[in-house]
Write a protein that holds these residues in place. Sequence first.
Motif, PDB file in Angstrom:
ATOM      1  N   ALA A 190     -15.179  -4.576   1.739  1.00 29.32           N
ATOM      2  CA  ALA A 190     -14.194  -5.599   1.375  1.00 29.32           C
ATOM      3  C   ALA A 190     -13.241  -5.958   2.500  1.00 29.32           C
ATOM      4  CB  ALA A 190     -13.388  -5.134   0.160  1.00 29.32           C
ATOM      5  N   LYS A 202     -13.221   3.747 -10.204  1.00 30.22           N
ATOM      6  CA  LYS A 202     -13.092   4.377  -8.892  1.00 30.22           C
ATOM      7  C   LYS A 202     -12.130   5.550  -8.981  1.00 30.22           C
ATOM      8  CE  LYS A 202     -11.650   3.404  -4.139  1.00 30.22           C
ATOM      9  NZ  LYS A 202     -11.017   2.427  -3.218  1.00 30.22           N
ATOM     10  N   ASP A 236       0.829  -1.202   0.000  1.00 29.86           N
ATOM     11  CA  ASP A 236       0.000   0.000   0.000  1.00 29.86           C
ATOM     12  C   ASP A 236       0.866   1.255   0.000  1.00 29.86           C
ATOM     13  OD1 ASP A 236      -1.617   2.193   1.821  1.00 29.86           O
ATOM     14  OD2 ASP A 236      -2.961   1.022   0.546  1.00 29.86           O
ATOM     15  N   ASP A 244     -16.249   0.018  -1.192  1.00 25.02           N
ATOM     16  CA  ASP A 244     -15.346  -1.107  -0.987  1.00 25.02           C
ATOM     17  C   ASP A 244     -14.915  -1.240   0.471  1.00 25.02           C
ATOM     18  OD1 ASP A 244     -14.194   1.363  -1.668  1.00 25.02           O
ATOM     19  OD2 ASP A 244     -12.255   0.467  -2.055  1.00 25.02           O
ATOM     20  N   ILE A 299     -10.825  -0.278 -11.409  1.00 25.12           N
ATOM     21  CA  ILE A 299     -10.302  -0.907 -10.206  1.00 25.12           C
ATOM     22  C   ILE A 299      -9.347  -2.032 -10.579  1.00 25.12           C
ATOM     23  CG2 ILE A 299     -12.300  -0.301  -8.805  1.00 25.12           C
ATOM     24  CD1 ILE A 299     -13.275  -3.206  -9.099  1.00 25.12           C
ATOM     25  N   SER A 300      -8.444  -2.356  -9.676  1.00 24.69           N
ATOM     26  CA  SER A 300      -7.479  -3.421  -9.933  1.00 24.69           C
ATOM     27  C   SER A 300      -8.149  -4.784  -9.802  1.00 24.69           C
ATOM     28  CB  SER A 300      -6.331  -3.323  -8.919  1.00 24.69           C
ATOM     29  OG  SER A 300      -6.819  -3.579  -7.608  1.00 24.69           O
ATOM     30  N   ASN A 332      -9.117   7.569  -7.730  1.00 24.83           N
ATOM     31  CA  ASN A 332      -7.931   7.162  -6.966  1.00 24.83           C
ATOM     32  C   ASN A 332      -7.254   8.309  -6.225  1.00 24.83           C
ATOM     33  OD1 ASN A 332      -6.599   8.649  -8.915  1.00 24.83           O
ATOM     34  ND2 ASN A 332      -5.636   6.900  -9.899  1.00 24.83           N
ATOM     35  N   GLN A 338     -11.143  -9.007  -4.055  1.00 24.75           N
ATOM     36  CA  GLN A 338     -11.385  -8.873  -2.615  1.00 24.75           C
ATOM     37  C   GLN A 338     -12.841  -8.521  -2.338  1.00 24.75           C
ATOM     38  OE1 GLN A 338      -8.838  -6.051  -0.613  1.00 24.75           O
ATOM     39  NE2 GLN A 338      -8.915  -7.219   1.275  1.00 24.75           N
ATOM     40  N   ILE A 339     -13.407  -7.622  -3.153  1.00 21.94           N
ATOM     41  CA  ILE A 339     -14.817  -7.258  -2.983  1.00 21.94           C
ATOM     42  C   ILE A 339     -15.704  -8.465  -3.300  1.00 21.94           C
ATOM     43  CG2 ILE A 339     -16.683  -5.804  -3.844  1.00 21.94           C
ATOM     44  CD1 ILE A 339     -14.526  -3.682  -4.509  1.00 21.94           C
ATOM     45  N   SER A 369      -7.009  -7.176  -8.045  1.00 21.11           N
ATOM     46  CA  SER A 369      -6.942  -7.609  -6.643  1.00 21.11           C
ATOM     47  C   SER A 369      -8.093  -7.024  -5.831  1.00 21.11           C
ATOM     48  CB  SER A 369      -5.602  -7.205  -6.020  1.00 21.11           C
ATOM     49  OG  SER A 369      -5.431  -5.808  -6.062  1.00 21.11           O
ATOM     50  N   LEU A 370      -8.442  -5.742  -6.083  1.00 17.95           N
ATOM     51  CA  LEU A 370      -9.570  -5.152  -5.363  1.00 17.95           C
ATOM     52  C   LEU A 370     -10.880  -5.799  -5.807  1.00 17.95           C
ATOM     53  CD1 LEU A 370     -10.788  -3.140  -3.412  1.00 17.95           C
ATOM     54  CD2 LEU A 370     -10.728  -1.397  -5.224  1.00 17.95           C
TER      55      LEU A 370
END
Length: 659
Positions: free
Chosen positions: A412, A429, A284, A409, A438-439, A431, A445-446, A441-442
């Motif tokens: 998530a 989204k 992050d 999110d 969105i990526s 940023n 996760q969601i 990975s996101l």
Amino acid sequence: MTSNFPPSTPADHDDDHGSDDVLCRDLGLPARGIQLVKMEGRVFLRFSGTVAEEDLRVPYQLVPAQGVLAKPSKWRKLSADDRAQLLRERTGEQAVDELRAATAAFVREMALECDDFGLDPMSFLHTLSDLQTSEMASVVFGRIRQRLEYAIERQREERHAERTKQSINLAEYPESFEVARRLPRRFIALLGPTNSGKTHRAIEALAKAPSGIYLAPLRLLALENYERLQAFAPHGKPLAVSLVTGEERRIAEGATHVASTVEMLDTRTPVDVAVIDEIQMLADRDRGAAWTAAVCGAPARTIYLLGAPEARRAIEALAERLECQLEVHILKRKAPLSMEPGAVRKIRGLRKGDAVIAFSRRDVLMWRDMATEAGLSVATVYGNLSPEVRRAQAQRFRDGQADVVVGTDAIAMGLNMPISRIVMTTSVKYNGYEEEEISASLARQIAGRAGRYGIHEEGLVAGYDDNTHQVMRALLKEKLAPLNASGFSVAPTLEHLHRIASVTSETSLAKLLKRFVYNIDVPDGFFYPRITEDQSTRAAWLDSLELSVADKFTLSLVPVSSKVLSLQRAWEHWATSLSRGKVTRLKQDDFALFRCSRQEVEDTCRLYSAYAWLGYRLPEHFPDIELAQSLSRMASERVDSLLQQQNAATRRKQPKRFR
């Protein structure tokens, strides 16, 4: 001697040049080192000479204080007698002596200052005879001084940069955690998607250990697992567990276990087991440094690392660097996750158990109203809500009081809800700079929040519109790139800044942070210095106040949004009051919250939480911690009540056939 006139033009007659040459010779100016010059739209005098200062001999050609005589057009109109009179007045011995004395004093001053800093004075003083300008000597002196100041500043900067580099070697960062360094530590990585049971396994191991810590990315998740740990009784009696977050402390007497946010890790108290959740947060941009510190500094013999499979390479690199044994367990999702055949397309296509995802507070509230008007009861979750409100809203969904949950999110991470289907209203989204997709990975996760094991046989995912549906299908199929195996973020500590200040004498927080980022030694780039943009901006503002480096550093980290005007003003007020040595107290107004809009109450809740955060760190100046927490709870309850009232009001307005 010839007067340095440029080539003649129609306005400049040869006889005028010649008469000036004759006049200068008649007055003996060339023999005294004095020139009459016309350039840059001026007629002026230039005095030549040489001054000596110890072993320096410095020639000069300079314009004295009264050296500018006239503009060329005015000079041409003067008679020969008037020109002669003006030249006699301006070239007297007093004018020559004054310029020589001023130049000698300047040379002496420059020589001394250059000697102090090991610089060659002639690299600056040669300009005194080289400049071809009509500017007076005092102006020339000022410009040369400015050049010297720049050179000294560059040299000082280079010295400070070198001293900073010598004071902090980031390759030695793990060595700064003394307790962790002395322990024989081992890592157990439990990696898998959402709903793979990794948290359950780790929390069970933590509860069975004689002592331990759980580190969460969010206050909400710390609170949830604090309560999970309290429910364990591995030896016939409940665990004594404390909760420690930036804004709250629930300290249990004789506590053996602690649930904490990752930034609040206690690196000095050894424990048997530590659990670090969401380990992929190492990557992050703003908060990754907290996970780096946790992995390097968690003072536990066994450390569980929970997160996404793409973190494996990073974890392996850290374990090798820290010389810690590593076990990696890859877990699979317990319930399958599938895309719906097609998009939802209509608001009437929503059904009980859905989680509707948008990416802004405004959009969440819009979709909430649309769902309510369609006859569904709604729980609402978004980032601006306090953890208490998010939790209360999630509980309504769990208890069946809400048919659907509409949120960002924020769903998530840190909220376990019996979601049967995720419905994405968009795949784009903001940023912080621009709108972007969105990526993967996101998205994963969601989506992974759908199909809670033991409640649903599978989790389903859909886009509201056809385009979002196809994008989500592609994102969920996309292979995720592994996290980088180097460049792990390290944030500055107060000790780092004091160490830099001790070798540079800096007191500016902005400069200390800048030196930390750009000047410390980063031999192989495995660990890398980082600060947030927010902290950098705040530091520059705080430097205008009379505050210690320690207080400025603390204030730069207060968790309050600078984008909300009321919160930014409160933060500025706190900082200004602290700089004046004043105590900042809170006042309870039992009715204020009932006069505010929902957004104002949300912001008020965040303000009280930020005050409590400061109070734990500077209790003498922010003493009303308990009142802040009480007011924060009241504000949270008020927000939750307002959300429910608005849901009920929207449902009352709809036609009976939709109820």
